[in-house]
Design a protein around this motif. Structure first.
Motif, PDB file in Angstrom:
ATOM      1  N   GLN A 299       0.819  -1.215   0.000  1.00 29.47           N
ATOM      2  CA  GLN A 299       0.000   0.000   0.000  1.00 29.47           C
ATOM      3  C   GLN A 299       0.851   1.262   0.000  1.00 29.47           C
ATOM      4  O   GLN A 299       0.579   2.224  -0.717  1.00 29.47           O
TER       5      GLN A 299
ATOM      6  N   PRO B 248      -6.310   3.567  -6.708  1.00 33.56           N
ATOM      7  CA  PRO B 248      -6.838   2.189  -6.636  1.00 33.56           C
ATOM      8  C   PRO B 248      -5.863   1.223  -5.977  1.00 33.56           C
ATOM      9  O   PRO B 248      -6.290   0.312  -5.242  1.00 33.56           O
TER      10      PRO B 248
ATOM     11  N   GLY C 106      -6.819  -0.842  -2.759  1.00 40.60           N
ATOM     12  CA  GLY C 106      -6.827  -2.297  -2.930  1.00 40.60           C
ATOM     13  C   GLY C 106      -5.847  -3.031  -2.042  1.00 40.60           C
ATOM     14  O   GLY C 106      -5.927  -4.255  -1.916  1.00 40.60           O
ATOM     15  N   ASN C 107      -4.910  -2.323  -1.431  1.00 34.21           N
ATOM     16  CA  ASN C 107      -3.933  -2.954  -0.540  1.00 34.21           C
ATOM     17  C   ASN C 107      -4.066  -2.415   0.882  1.00 34.21           C
ATOM     18  O   ASN C 107      -3.073  -2.245   1.582  1.00 34.21           O
TER      19      ASN C 107
ATOM     20  N   GLU D 144      -8.903  -4.188   5.039  1.00 33.46           N
ATOM     21  CA  GLU D 144      -9.730  -5.162   4.321  1.00 33.46           C
ATOM     22  C   GLU D 144      -9.604  -6.546   4.949  1.00 33.46           C
ATOM     23  O   GLU D 144     -10.569  -7.312   5.012  1.00 33.46           O
TER      24      GLU D 144
END
Length: 359
Positions: free
Chosen positions: A327, A335, A339-340, A344
């Motif tokens: 990240q 994105p 996404g990293n 999450e």
């Protein structure tokens, strides 16, 4: 010497130190195990070993973008003259650009490999190249009197490079440190300190004002690490956690057990949480996957009192640290950044926890 001279002196002595750190980082990325005491042991700045190959490395810095023969005529023979007890390839890393004929001259006459800017950039992996380029940009601006940056700009850029060096694959390094801390009471404090560093690295954009070993509202119970969720983070996952579980405080409990954690530790920690204090979320950090009954105990606390206790073990933390490394290579908000997000991983863990909870 006036204040400006003092400031410039400190600035210029900082740049060589940063360059040496970058050279060490590059060697590590090339797969070499780098000795930390090479200068004291053998006279070279760095000794790198890989699969039986040995590099003896000298690092030389100049404030000029180009390294001319005048300097190389001193540095290359000096590198050749340094004593080595074992066979090794001698390498001279320099902070400026070197001519191709000088690279050939160093090899032919002194058996020294000469790595200048172009050679360093070619050998660097893609994610390290931007750090090197930023550093060379700083050096070039400082050497050009027509492009002098302000003192504030110089400090800001230097701190950026320092931070990039420190945090380059920092999560991977923290994951390695996890393996060095032994389970059990003797290393409990070391584990807690490492967990504080890990959680701060993972979530510092979101969780702020960490308190270490703070007391809960009864004045007796000790919570290992406590954070508040920043209202300005904009992270939707943590917004959802705060809303769904009505929590302003996030607790991390560190359990440095040598074996798997059982239900008793869940019951004990659950007592520290308080819906009335808006402290209902706790991530329990432990070394090994928990016993099945520990998960059942945590689910019972969720069902009966609305307290969320999620158990994370070493491998969970290492996965999040690897994600965080990826990240931080991306631009915030891009994105690749979203996404990293290690959050999450936590979101999936919470989903699995709730989805498997008995009635």
């Amino acid at each position: 010497m006036d204040d400006l001279d003092t400031e410039m002196g400190e600035w210029m002595t900082t740049l060589p130190q940063i360059f040496e750190a970058l050279c060490e980082l590059l060697l590590e990325e090339m797969g070499y195990d780098v000795s930390m005491n090479a200068r004291r042991e053998v006279g070279f700045d760095k000794i790198g070993t890989k699969d039986g190959e040995r590099l003896a490395v000298e690092v030389r810095w100049t404030h000029r973008p180009m390294v001319y023969k005048r300097l190389l005529s001193d540095w290359v023979p000096t590198t050749k003259a340094l004593h080595l007890a074992e066979a090794a390839t001698r390498v001279l890393m320099v902070s400026g650009t070197v001519e191709k004929q000088d690279i050939k001259w160093a090899v032919d006459n002194y058996d020294v490999k000469l790595w200048g800017r172009n050679e360093l950039l070619k050998k660097a992996p893609e994610d390290l190249k931007p750090v090197l380029k930023l550093y060379f940009k700083v050096v070039d601006e400082e050497s050009n009197p027509l492009r002098k940056a302000s003192a504030e700009d110089r400090v800001a850029v230097t701190e950026t490079v320092r931070t990039r060096i420190k945090e380059y694959k920092y999560g991977e390094k923290l994951g390695g440190q996890l393996r060095q801390v032994l389970g059990g009471k003797e290393d409990a404090k070391n584990y807690e300190q490492l967990c504080l560093e890990i959680t701060n690295y993972l979530f510092r954009d979101i969780l702020v004002d960490p308190q270490y070993q703070s007391y809960s509202d009864d004045g007796l119970s000790v919570l290992d690490i406590v954070y508040r969720i920043s209202p300005n983070s904009g992270n939707e996952i943590w917004k959802t956690i705060a809303r769904d579980f009505r929590s302003r405080v996030i607790v991390f409990e560190c359990k440095n057990f040598s074996g798997s954690m059982g239900p008793l530790q869940v019951y004990t920690t659950e007592r520290y949480l308080s819906p009335r204090a808006l402290r209902t979320v706790c991530f329990m950090l432990t070394r090994l996957p928990p016993e099945p009954n520990a998960i059942l105990a945590a689910q019972a606390a969720m069902r009966e009192s609305g307290k969320l206790l999620v158990i994370l073990h070493d491998e969970d933390l290492r996965q999040m640290l690897t994600t965080r490394d990826r990240q931080l290579k991306a631009d915030p908000g891009s994105p690749a950044w979203i996404g990293n997000d290690p959050s999450e991983f936590l979101d999936r863990k919470i989903y699995e926890f709730l989805a498997t909870m008995p009635r």
